[in-house]
Design an enzyme around this catalytic site. Structure first.
Site, PDB file in Angstrom:
ATOM      1  N   CYS A 240       0.880  -1.153   0.077  1.00  0.00           N
ATOM      2  CA  CYS A 240      -0.136   0.027   0.247  1.00  0.00           C
ATOM      3  C   CYS A 240       0.710   1.164  -0.044  1.00  0.00           C
ATOM      4  CB  CYS A 240      -0.953  -0.143   1.182  1.00  0.00           C
ATOM      5  SG  CYS A 240      -1.948  -1.519   1.048  1.00  0.00           S
TER       6      CYS A 240
ATOM      7  N   HIS B 122      -3.014   8.133   5.953  1.00  0.00           N
ATOM      8  CA  HIS B 122      -3.282   6.708   5.441  1.00  0.00           C
ATOM      9  C   HIS B 122      -4.699   6.532   5.759  1.00  0.00           C
ATOM     10  CE1 HIS B 122      -2.165   3.313   3.205  1.00  0.00           C
ATOM     11  NE2 HIS B 122      -2.619   2.471   4.388  1.00  0.00           N
TER      12      HIS B 122
ATOM     13  N   GLU C 165      -1.686   5.589  13.751  1.00  0.00           N
ATOM     14  CA  GLU C 165      -1.315   7.136  13.135  1.00  0.00           C
ATOM     15  C   GLU C 165      -1.537   8.136  14.178  1.00  0.00           C
ATOM     16  OE1 GLU C 165      -2.034   8.419   9.079  1.00  0.00           O
ATOM     17  OE2 GLU C 165      -3.557   6.525   9.133  1.00  0.00           O
TER      18      GLU C 165
ATOM     19  N   LYS D 218      -9.767   8.104   2.225  1.00  0.00           N
ATOM     20  CA  LYS D 218     -10.420   6.547   1.980  1.00  0.00           C
ATOM     21  C   LYS D 218     -12.101   6.461   2.284  1.00  0.00           C
ATOM     22  CE  LYS D 218      -6.010   4.422   2.242  1.00  0.00           C
ATOM     23  NZ  LYS D 218      -5.256   5.378   2.565  1.00  0.00           N
TER      24      LYS D 218
ATOM     25  N   HIS E 153     -10.006   2.291  -0.378  1.00  0.00           N
ATOM     26  CA  HIS E 153      -8.339   1.969  -0.190  1.00  0.00           C
ATOM     27  C   HIS E 153      -7.980   1.360  -1.440  1.00  0.00           C
ATOM     28  CE1 HIS E 153      -4.558   1.236   0.942  1.00  0.00           C
ATOM     29  NE2 HIS E 153      -4.640   0.556   2.092  1.00  0.00           N
TER      30      HIS E 153
ATOM     31  N   PHE F 101       1.292  -3.630   4.580  1.00  0.00           N
ATOM     32  CA  PHE F 101       1.926  -4.924   5.040  1.00  0.00           C
ATOM     33  C   PHE F 101       3.328  -4.924   4.951  1.00  0.00           C
ATOM     34  CE2 PHE F 101      -2.079  -7.840   4.087  1.00  0.00           C
ATOM     35  CZ  PHE F 101      -2.830  -7.263   5.346  1.00  0.00           C
TER      36      PHE F 101
END
Length: 789
Positions: free
Chosen positions: A138, A270, A281, A302, A307, A365
């Site tokens: 991502c 994010h 975050e 998002k 996403h 990830f």
């Protein structure tokens, strides 16, 4: 020095067929998330996503492939927006840098290499400059923008087309469902945070030097001032709850930009909507900005777009640039009425404000973190070049068909031994070509705990094994602080294909596996390395086909030489599965069901192989101070490619070799050498007669008939993403021993007399202090590394 600016933007995502509509939807806080159609979602409770409604799903090989449609819509808009007259540019100085998360696997198998997207863009635009594909899950879109900026700063290109793309995939949907990470009610980032919503799209930014942009009268949106990355070294799916990895990425990006935390006016977060990510975050934001944290807005796109995985970093970069341009903060949509934000998340309603410096963050990830810093053009200090020292290779690790460890590989290569034969590691029944080069058994002892080993797929185990070998070979004894600054750069073309196949099988069995799914992303292997070795430095994963290792070495060299890190581990790794051999594609046309004989007249074709090779790179001064063995110094590199028109793509490369030749000349020139200074070429040749003959001619034209040449693929097969690293290892053997390894089995070479083929049963003495290692990817991409004593 070069100031990198954004002069064109293209966005295609749910609810937006262009940048203007995208911005209007963002500022209105209007979600485009809706019921998904056309995907087999099984019994997944979440049925909503950020789907581009007017694009049909298509089959394998269809030119209307959904990824291509998303990508080309954003591409054409961005190029038109930039107003650049591409035919007036030197095509070799226009580059491409793309990020993509998901491999192109469909119900009938693995269909598309990630690097094909960059080849298609090159063909569309008619450009032949460096093309890079990164697959850092991502963070891929953001990482691609950082790589593009590096090319401009190095003076290699005049214009870069950069961004990311991903489509909605049913297997990925099932994977996130297995992790219980999807919200059936929509993404509510930073508020209720009960899960994410998947989306699809593409974001493309046109980057160029500010001076060139001003000279041609281009509109300048913003300056891309800094970029940074880090590894959490914590977990393969969950972010480090302390937020330290995110802070490291932001700190590195701001340092590169010449700013400090107090300069930041806004953060595009994010903001996935999952509880672990949103908590992390929030913690990172407070750590980064201290008492100022409540006054530094942190928003997420998002809830509006979903996403978009590999595209998200690029689409969010576009949103950040537009916020600076319009001096407007877009809201975080979906905040419940009356909810009290933990920070200033600009809930539901946009507002204007003074914005000079903005950060765009992405987390992935494998514990992969990425930050970009944008500012209004001209702010901050001039960029500074800090090429501090020569970069040397002080450690080597290798596992493959000819053994384990540098010494076994050295001896096997010099003796002309090979490790090719009928497949034993999987059922080869019914395969048209099952003569391969396979790995020896991988042993966890001294590599990882049994618990960690069981969590890894084959690619992760291979990457960690060779990384440990290289670390030991280099004699590194680093403190925790030094490990925090050690980069990990991975190269792999097909990635964790074994894990992808197993996970796909689990879907078919009706039980998508949450254990297998995390290992299906390309960056998971480097995540395992970082976690096991406690490394938190800059990270990247290159998936540019068989030139990926060249990209990895040259980027690691830049990080070390510039002083961003003291040490870097470069890993080229490729596994081999039945799926590699059974899936139709351009490479399958060249496979042979007997031993491959590169450069040999009448060769039947190629054998695929599996291998892992790792190198430790560090500054020459550091190596000298600790008395380290130095295999060689990385002197120069180059990457470029053909721009084959659609009706010529089946040729897979330009039969004239024009761009291949140009890449070799550029690599030698950047090393400060002439062709006469090169004493050996570790070649691309794989047994595909057309390619081997073409390479012989190219090498002859560049170096003349006396250049010694041999091919390591005769020993280990075509190892794809690892092949550049394998070629480099053979080049280091020549520097280390003064002897040139032969091409195993070569008795009757093509182009005899055009170059000095080192045939089977012979070795040649190295008569120069510099050697070259080459790589080639189907689709016409070429890479070259020059190393010297």
């Amino acid at each position: 020095m070069v100031r990198v600016v954004v002069t064109g933007i293209g966005v295609r995502c749910a609810g937006a067929d262009g940048t203007e509509q995208f911005w209007k939807r963002l500022t209105a806080g209007e979600s485009a998330v809706d019921t998904v159609h056309g995907l087999d979602l099984g019994s997944a409770p979440c049925r909503i996503g950020g789907q581009v409604a007017d694009l049909p799903y298509s089959g394998v090989g269809d030119e209307r492939d959904r990824v291509a449609q998303l990508l080309f819509a954003a591409l054409r808009e961005a190029v038109a927006d930039a107003g650049a007259d591409l035919p007036s540019y030197d095509p070799s100085r226009v580059g491409i840098s793309l990020g993509q998360c998901q491999a192109g696997f469909y119900d009938d198998g693995y269909a598309q290499f990630l690097y094909a997207s960059a080849d298609h863009v090159a063909a569309e635009l008619g450009v032949t400059g460096p093309r890079t594909v990164v697959s850092t899950a991502c963070t891929a879109g953001a990482a691609a923008l950082g790589q593009a900026a590096e090319r401009l700063l190095a003076g290699e290109t005049d214009l870069m087309i950069a961004g990311g793309v991903d489509q909605l995939f049913a297997p990925t949907w099932h994977g996130f469902t297995s992790l219980q990470a999807l919200s059936p009610d929509g993404c509510r980032a930073y508020s209720e945070s009960d899960g994410l919503v998947l989306g699809e799209g593409a974001g493309i930014l046109v980057l160029e030097p500010w001076e060139r942009a001003k000279a041609r009268g281009a509109t300048v949106y913003a300056e891309l001032k800094g970029w940074g990355s880090s590894g959490d070294a914590y977990h393969i799916t969950a972010p480090d709850p302390s937020g330290k990895g995110a802070v490291l990425a932001m700190t590195r990006a701001l340092h590169r930009a010449g700013f400090v935390a107090d300069d930041v006016d806004y953060v595009c977060g994010h903001g996935t909507g999952t509880p672990p990510n949103d908590r992390m975050e929030t913690k990172a934001h407070r750590l980064m900005f201290g008492e100022r944290a409540p006054g530094v807005p942190l928003t997420s796109i998002k809830p509006v777009t979903g996403h978009t995985l590999g595209a998200t970093g690029a689409i969010e970069a576009a949103a950040t640039v537009l916020a600076l341009r319009e001096q407007t903060l877009f809201p975080t949509a979906g905040f419940p009425e009356g909810a009290e934000p933990a920070l200033d998340h600009v809930p539901n309603t946009a507002r204007t404000g003074r914005l000079d410096v903005a950060v765009s963050n992405n987390f992935a990830f494998g514990g992969d973190n990425s930050s970009l810093v944008f500012c209004r053009p001209g702010l901050g200090p001039e960029p500074v070049s800090r090429w501090t020292d020569d970069v040397v290779i002080t450690g080597v690790g290798a596992v493959g068909p000819i053994g384990s460890g540098y010494a076994e590989w050295r001896d096997a290569l010099l003796a002309g031994r090979h490790g090719l034969g009928p497949a034993r590691g999987f059922d080869a029944a019914g395969l048209p070509a099952a003569h391969v080069g396979e790995l020896p058994a991988l042993d966890p002892r001294g590599v990882a705990s049994l618990g960690d080993w069981r969590q890894m797929d084959t690619l992760g185990r291979l990457a960690l094994t060779v990384a440990r070998q290289a670390w030991t070979d280099a004699g590194l004894r680093l403190t925790a602080a030094e490990r925090t600054g050690t980069a990990v750069i991975l190269a792999t073309a097909t990635g964790p294909l074994g894990a992808i196949a197993k996970f796909t099988d689990s879907i078919r069995a009706g039980e998508p596996s949450p254990v297998l799914f995390p290992n299906t992303v390309f960056t998971s292997a480097s995540g395992h390395v970082c976690k096991a070795m406690r490394l938190r430095g800059p990270r990247s994963t290159f998936s540019s086909g068989s030139v990926a290792a060249v990209h990895a070495v040259e980027y690691a060299r830049t990080l070390v030489a510039r002083g961003d890190v003291e040490h870097a581990i470069v890993i080229g790794a490729e596994e081999l599965t039945r799926l590699h051999l059974s899936t139709p594609g351009p490479q399958q046309r060249y496979m042979a069901d007997e031993r491959a004989l590169p450069f040999q007249r009448g060769s039947a074709g190629i054998n695929l192989g599996s291998a892992g090779v790792a190198f430790i790179l560090e500054r020459a001064g550091s190596a000298a101070r600790r008395g380290a063995r130095r295999y060689g110094a990385v002197l120069g590199s180059a990457v470029g490619g053909d721009a084959l028109p659609k009706d010529a793509r089946r040729k897979e490369l330009d039969p004239r070799g024009t761009q291949w030749e140009a890449v070799l000349h550029r690599a030698v020139g950047r090393a400060g050498l002439t062709p006469d200074d090169i004493g050996y070429v570790s070649a691309v040749a794989s047994g595909a007669l057309m390619l081997d003959s073409l390479e012989t001619g190219v090498l002859s034209r560049v170096f003349g008939p006396r250049i010694p040449v041999s091919a390591t693929k005769a020993a280990v097969g075509e190892t794809q993403g690892a092949s550049g690293a394998v070629a480099l290892l053979a080049a280091l053997v020549a520097l280390d021993t003064g002897r040139i390894p032969p091409t195993a089995g070569l008795t009757d070479p093509v182009g005899a007399g055009r170059v000095a083929h080192v045939a089977h049963g012979t070795t040649a003495e190295l008569g120069r202090d510099a050697v070259m290692a080459n790589a080639f990817s189907i689709g016409g991409t070429y890479g070259s590394l020059v190393v010297g004593r």
